[in-house]
Design an enzyme around this catalytic site. Sequence first.
Site, PDB file in Angstrom:
ATOM      1  N   HIS A   1       0.783  -1.131  -0.007  1.00 17.75           N
ATOM      2  CA  HIS A   1       0.002  -0.107   0.084  1.00 17.75           C
ATOM      3  C   HIS A   1       0.850   1.103   0.061  1.00 17.75           C
ATOM      4  CE1 HIS A   1      -2.942   2.730   1.377  1.00 17.75           C
ATOM      5  NE2 HIS A   1      -3.790   2.043   0.771  1.00 17.75           N
TER       6      HIS A   1
ATOM      7  N   ASP B   1      -7.851  -4.264  -0.529  1.00 13.87           N
ATOM      8  CA  ASP B   1      -8.507  -4.507  -1.925  1.00 13.87           C
ATOM      9  C   ASP B   1      -8.289  -5.779  -2.172  1.00 13.87           C
ATOM     10  OD1 ASP B   1      -9.006  -1.614  -2.573  1.00 13.87           O
ATOM     11  OD2 ASP B   1      -6.843  -1.514  -2.439  1.00 13.87           O
TER      12      ASP B   1
END
Length: 428
Positions: free
Chosen positions: A306, A363
Amino acid sequence: MADKQAKLELGGKTFEYSVLEGSTGPDVIDIRKLYAQTGAFTFDPGFTSTASCESALTYIDGDEGVLLHRGYPIGQLAEHSSFMEVSYLLLNGELPSKDELDDFSYTITRHTMLHEQLMTFYRGFRRDAHPMAIMCGVVGALSAFYHDSTDISDPTHRTISSHRLIAKMPTIAAMAYKYSVGQPFVYPDNSLSYTGNFLRMTFGVPAEPYVVNPVVERALDRIFILHADHEQNASTSTVRLAGSSGANPFACIAAGIACLWGPAHGGANEAALNMLREIGTPDKIPHYIERAKDKNDPFRLMGFGHRVYKNYDPRATVMQQTVREVFDSLKVTDPLFETALRLEEIALSDPYFIEKKLFPNVDFYSGIILSAIGFPTTMFTALFALARTVGWVAQWNEMISDPGQKIGRPRQLYTGPTERDYIPLTQR
């Protein structure tokens, strides 16, 4: 705030700037007078080292894997709270009492219907239009139907428009889905929860009653909580920038939706699911792991790592267990999901991933869950927009209420031609 000072030497002169301290997080050097005093700008593409505003909503510590909403850890909220309660928290600053939550939920429920003329608006789109294209248009059009709540200087108007946006977004998203598959629109049911109502409007049909699966309802509610707000990301900054001009709230949220649509922002869970489909079956994972390690191979593992979190994404921790709950409830046997679980296991134990801090992020899990529930990948970003609306609205409200807020006006490092004279066409 502290009395610390930062010194800048430029052109033989020394300038001092106050260093501001938040309740937690990095110090911030106040350079608001930099240009006036020095005639120079700062250069910060992407604004990754620039605090664009003061906010009390959300705090992220990427190195430690911390995400707090009004001080509450995201893990605790996802485990014990509901999306309606988190929405109230973001909007009002504190967790609600039972009566306050009941009143808030009642208000949101009574705003879920759309103006009937918007049905015609939907039918103006091509049947294969992307749901996000429809949401951009419909949300922007709301300002043409709700003139009674667009005076941003009136706190009552701001409250009404905030409630309307949060309440109507599930209806707008569900109708976008229904239109794409050629099914009739399903009106809201006030007896259901916020998330249960959305599931019914999306997957229910008039021909038979729709029964909400409580495991699926809870899983989707958690996904909404985990996506409710994420500090000053691209779409939130877009909402604030649009709002700084005095634009109405519906236009500001439509701008946020447009920004979120970008694959580098809201499309990550769709990309992660497409990657899993490319891998196919668990036996092919080692091959793709080696490809991911090869710097000369364009293949990348989506849904890992991320930009902000350099540790485990705290939202992913909650999703791990939710994946298994949904799989068990729906009796999922698709190899795609077996591949996802095996890939997760390998990534968490492989030294390469551990060293690079490529942990599964939210995600990776949310895409798997949404697919198992039955959402097509084209709806993934629309669901993200639905959940993030409360964060956008809370950030917009905070910005409008800030007496120090100014219209956004970033500067630039100009590298084009210097002044030159116009040459007539006949002489060129």
